[in-house]
Design a protein around this motif. Structure first.
Motif, PDB file in Angstrom:
ATOM      1  N   LEU A   1       0.694  -1.100  -0.256  1.00  0.00           N
ATOM      2  CA  LEU A   1      -0.027   0.018  -0.139  1.00  0.00           C
ATOM      3  C   LEU A   1       0.867   1.194   0.098  1.00  0.00           C
ATOM      4  O   LEU A   1       0.580   2.209  -0.718  1.00  0.00           O
ATOM      5  N   ARG A   2       1.929   1.230   0.872  1.00  0.00           N
ATOM      6  CA  ARG A   2       2.768   2.511   0.592  1.00  0.00           C
ATOM      7  C   ARG A   2       3.281   2.600  -0.585  1.00  0.00           C
ATOM      8  O   ARG A   2       3.495   3.824  -1.128  1.00  0.00           O
ATOM      9  N   LEU A   3       3.948   1.479  -1.334  1.00  0.00           N
ATOM     10  CA  LEU A   3       4.659   1.685  -2.523  1.00  0.00           C
ATOM     11  C   LEU A   3       3.537   2.245  -3.511  1.00  0.00           C
ATOM     12  O   LEU A   3       4.073   3.112  -4.448  1.00  0.00           O
ATOM     13  N   SER A   4       2.216   1.745  -3.408  1.00  0.00           N
ATOM     14  CA  SER A   4       1.233   2.083  -4.346  1.00  0.00           C
ATOM     15  C   SER A   4       1.005   3.426  -4.266  1.00  0.00           C
ATOM     16  O   SER A   4       0.722   4.052  -5.197  1.00  0.00           O
ATOM     17  N   GLU A   5       0.913   4.026  -3.008  1.00  0.00           N
ATOM     18  CA  GLU A   5       0.812   5.651  -2.801  1.00  0.00           C
ATOM     19  C   GLU A   5       1.764   6.566  -3.503  1.00  0.00           C
ATOM     20  O   GLU A   5       1.488   7.571  -3.816  1.00  0.00           O
ATOM     21  N   GLU A   6       3.054   5.766  -3.196  1.00  0.00           N
ATOM     22  CA  GLU A   6       4.092   6.659  -3.851  1.00  0.00           C
ATOM     23  C   GLU A   6       4.193   6.790  -5.406  1.00  0.00           C
ATOM     24  O   GLU A   6       4.051   7.710  -5.973  1.00  0.00           O
ATOM     25  N   HIS A   7       3.367   5.600  -5.797  1.00  0.00           N
ATOM     26  CA  HIS A   7       3.430   5.329  -7.384  1.00  0.00           C
ATOM     27  C   HIS A   7       2.085   6.144  -7.777  1.00  0.00           C
ATOM     28  O   HIS A   7       2.397   6.819  -8.783  1.00  0.00           O
ATOM     29  N   MET A   8       1.306   6.236  -7.145  1.00  0.00           N
ATOM     30  CA  MET A   8       0.082   6.920  -7.593  1.00  0.00           C
ATOM     31  C   MET A   8       0.315   8.308  -7.442  1.00  0.00           C
ATOM     32  O   MET A   8      -0.162   9.125  -8.300  1.00  0.00           O
ATOM     33  N   ASN A   9       1.133   8.941  -6.573  1.00  0.00           N
ATOM     34  CA  ASN A   9       1.288  10.279  -6.542  1.00  0.00           C
ATOM     35  C   ASN A   9       2.403  10.633  -7.518  1.00  0.00           C
ATOM     36  O   ASN A   9       2.313  11.835  -8.012  1.00  0.00           O
ATOM     37  N   ALA A  10       3.147   9.761  -7.895  1.00  0.00           N
ATOM     38  CA  ALA A  10       4.026   9.949  -9.223  1.00  0.00           C
ATOM     39  C   ALA A  10       3.541   9.884 -10.513  1.00  0.00           C
ATOM     40  O   ALA A  10       4.053  10.800 -11.399  1.00  0.00           O
TER      41      ALA A  10
ATOM     42  N   TRP B   1      -5.124   5.960 -13.985  1.00  0.00           N
ATOM     43  CA  TRP B   1      -6.090   5.398 -13.255  1.00  0.00           C
ATOM     44  C   TRP B   1      -5.834   4.053 -12.889  1.00  0.00           C
ATOM     45  O   TRP B   1      -6.422   3.586 -11.755  1.00  0.00           O
ATOM     46  N   TYR B   2      -4.896   3.374 -13.462  1.00  0.00           N
ATOM     47  CA  TYR B   2      -4.344   2.055 -13.043  1.00  0.00           C
ATOM     48  C   TYR B   2      -3.620   2.000 -11.789  1.00  0.00           C
ATOM     49  O   TYR B   2      -3.810   1.096 -10.871  1.00  0.00           O
ATOM     50  N   ARG B   3      -2.979   3.099 -11.325  1.00  0.00           N
ATOM     51  CA  ARG B   3      -2.044   3.465 -10.103  1.00  0.00           C
ATOM     52  C   ARG B   3      -3.211   3.554  -9.124  1.00  0.00           C
ATOM     53  O   ARG B   3      -2.944   3.123  -7.942  1.00  0.00           O
ATOM     54  N   LYS B   4      -4.413   4.316  -9.296  1.00  0.00           N
ATOM     55  CA  LYS B   4      -5.409   4.301  -8.187  1.00  0.00           C
ATOM     56  C   LYS B   4      -6.126   2.947  -7.927  1.00  0.00           C
ATOM     57  O   LYS B   4      -6.394   2.715  -6.772  1.00  0.00           O
ATOM     58  N   LEU B   5      -6.232   2.085  -9.091  1.00  0.00           N
ATOM     59  CA  LEU B   5      -6.834   0.832  -8.874  1.00  0.00           C
ATOM     60  C   LEU B   5      -5.983  -0.064  -7.959  1.00  0.00           C
ATOM     61  O   LEU B   5      -6.264  -0.812  -7.042  1.00  0.00           O
ATOM     62  N   GLN B   6      -4.553   0.278  -8.316  1.00  0.00           N
ATOM     63  CA  GLN B   6      -3.577  -0.842  -7.241  1.00  0.00           C
ATOM     64  C   GLN B   6      -3.692  -0.246  -5.976  1.00  0.00           C
ATOM     65  O   GLN B   6      -3.614  -1.062  -5.073  1.00  0.00           O
ATOM     66  N   TYR B   7      -3.707   0.974  -5.690  1.00  0.00           N
ATOM     67  CA  TYR B   7      -3.695   1.398  -4.328  1.00  0.00           C
ATOM     68  C   TYR B   7      -4.969   1.070  -3.668  1.00  0.00           C
ATOM     69  O   TYR B   7      -5.068   0.737  -2.569  1.00  0.00           O
ATOM     70  N   ALA B   8      -6.077   1.182  -4.446  1.00  0.00           N
ATOM     71  CA  ALA B   8      -7.419   0.917  -3.738  1.00  0.00           C
ATOM     72  C   ALA B   8      -7.300  -0.790  -3.627  1.00  0.00           C
ATOM     73  O   ALA B   8      -8.075  -1.169  -2.524  1.00  0.00           O
ATOM     74  N   TYR B   9      -6.663  -1.728  -4.378  1.00  0.00           N
ATOM     75  CA  TYR B   9      -6.812  -3.027  -4.252  1.00  0.00           C
ATOM     76  C   TYR B   9      -6.091  -3.571  -3.020  1.00  0.00           C
ATOM     77  O   TYR B   9      -6.458  -4.234  -2.111  1.00  0.00           O
ATOM     78  N   TYR B  10      -4.963  -2.725  -2.473  1.00  0.00           N
ATOM     79  CA  TYR B  10      -4.132  -3.191  -1.445  1.00  0.00           C
ATOM     80  C   TYR B  10      -4.710  -2.787  -0.233  1.00  0.00           C
ATOM     81  O   TYR B  10      -4.772  -3.184   0.898  1.00  0.00           O
ATOM     82  N   ALA B  11      -5.537  -1.683  -0.625  1.00  0.00           N
ATOM     83  CA  ALA B  11      -6.619  -1.052   0.702  1.00  0.00           C
ATOM     84  C   ALA B  11      -7.334  -2.368   0.936  1.00  0.00           C
ATOM     85  O   ALA B  11      -7.774  -2.446   2.302  1.00  0.00           O
ATOM     86  N   THR B  12      -7.939  -2.753  -0.168  1.00  0.00           N
ATOM     87  CA  THR B  12      -9.015  -3.883   0.201  1.00  0.00           C
ATOM     88  C   THR B  12      -8.291  -5.147   0.993  1.00  0.00           C
ATOM     89  O   THR B  12      -9.027  -5.563   1.902  1.00  0.00           O
ATOM     90  N   GLN B  13      -7.117  -5.322   0.904  1.00  0.00           N
ATOM     91  CA  GLN B  13      -6.638  -6.330   1.537  1.00  0.00           C
ATOM     92  C   GLN B  13      -6.457  -6.151   2.841  1.00  0.00           C
ATOM     93  O   GLN B  13      -6.334  -7.145   3.669  1.00  0.00           O
TER      94      GLN B  13
END
Length: 372
Positions: free
Chosen positions: A195-204, A209-221
């Motif tokens: 999740l931390r890495l996904s947030e970093e990637h989403m901000n970069a 839209w795919y980075r937002k989905l990855q971030y949301a996915y790890y938040a669901t986990q």
């Protein structure tokens, strides 16, 4: 365009940039201008197809890309786009045929191998897909994407130890590769790090839209449902409308948002979204139509709706029909939590496990045999 306002190529490039910014109406106008100025420019035809695809007109998408393929029958990228459009219209075998013909013309173009690998994986031919993925890796050993994709696809055939070892070797050589670090964290169930890495990637990459989905996915986990809800409501406003607008790549965020709404007391909104999602899936469920549908989204949504036996029926149907793509990750998804401990789900898991054992054996037996 300031230098030459009559350049069809420039108008086409502007259209692509506008699509990236999700300014679809402006993108369409720029694309139509490109075609007016250069009707025989294959790239503009493909651009027109992409605009139509985002409007949900897959038949129009295919027609425009078919014209491009006729205009430029030997250019490898144009033919790959044609295969993609065929795939989006549930014409999977034709898509594979176009790609294999392209491969025979251009055996030294690595992307031909990766495209075939991706489609075969989604068609339930994982062992065969791995042969093309390995060929891509061998043909282009310095290509970071080829290496990364090979690591990922090892996971798709349920070779988790091999996938983890591959990622570790890859990350040692490419320590700043966020995707690889995320996948490794996910595979080792370190979801906080993912999740931390996904947030970093989403901000970069704030427009992705795919980075937002990855971030949301790890938040669901991690069952961070308010975070899932906030991310998807802001990133995908089409899903929050009174009549949700869902095309193929929107199924994943729709499922996650529906689950987040259920978990945060928005049952009516969740029900409306799940019904719209089921309608979208039924429309495109023709031979695993678009590449973004895995074959079990209907099962996942039905379980979320509380229709457990019907969901398990759909899951069994998917396995019967040869579904394999991302199968382990899909079965581990939180959407199935309500049935995970039932005897029937456990039996289906064991059956899928045996199928993937056979696919890995096929790959090991055939991986060094020639492809063409």
């Amino acid at each position: 365009l300031e230098l030459d306002p009559t350049s069809g190529q420039a108008w086409d490039e502007r259209s692509k940039l506008l699509v990236t910014d999700k300014a679809f109406a402006e993108a369409e106008q720029a694309n139509l201008r490109a075609l007016e100025l250069a009707p025989s420019y294959a790239a503009a035809r493909i651009g027109r197809g992409h605009v139509l695809m985002f409007k949900g007109d897959n038949a129009g998408y295919l027609e425009q890309v078919r014209i491009a393929a006729d205009l430029d029958p030997t250019e490898t990228g144009v033919q790959q786009s044609y295969a993609t459009a065929l795939w989006a219209n549930a014409r999977a075998e034709e898509a594979i045929s176009v790609l294999k013909r392209n491969l025979r013309r251009h055996p030294d173009v690595p992307s031909n191998y990766s495209s075939i690998a991706g489609y075969l994986m989604q068609m339930g031919r994982a062992g065969e897909a791995m042969r093309y993925s390995l060929a891509h890796r061998r043909l282009d050993p310095d290509n970071m994407n080829a290496w990364f994709n090979y690591c990922t696809q090892l996971g798709f055939i349920w070779d988790k130890p091999g996938s983890i070892a591959c990622y570790e070797e890859f990350i040692a050589a490419n320590p700043d590769h966020l995707d690889a670090r995320k996948w490794l964290a996910g595979n080792t169930k370190d979801f906080e790090e993912a999740l931390r890495l996904s947030e970093e990637h989403m901000n970069a990459e704030p427009n992705s839209w795919y980075r937002k989905l990855q971030y949301a996915y790890y938040a669901t986990q991690l069952q961070r449902w308010p975070l899932v809800k906030e991310t998807l409501e802001s990133g995908f406003p089409q899903l929050t409308a009174e009549q949700p607008q869902i095309i193929d790549f929107m199924i994943w965020p729709a499922r996650m948002l529906a689950q987040a709404w259920l978990e945060t007391g928005k049952a009516d909104e969740a029900q409306r979204l799940m019904e719209a999602t089921m309608s979208a899936i039924e429309t495109m469920r023709l031979k695993q139509a678009a590449g973004t549908t895995t074959g079990v989204e209907d099962a996942q949504v039905l379980v979320l709706m509380g229709k457990h036996e019907e969901g398990l029926d759909r899951l069994e149907d998917a396995i019967d029909s040869g579904w394999q793509y991302m199968s382990e990750g899909s079965l581990l998804d939180t959407n199935f939590d309500a049935v995970r401990d039932t005897p029937r789900f456990k039996a289906l898991w064991e059956r899928m496990e045996a199928i993937m054992d056979e696919e890995r054996e096929y790959f090991e037996t055939h991986k060094d045999k020639p492809l063409i």
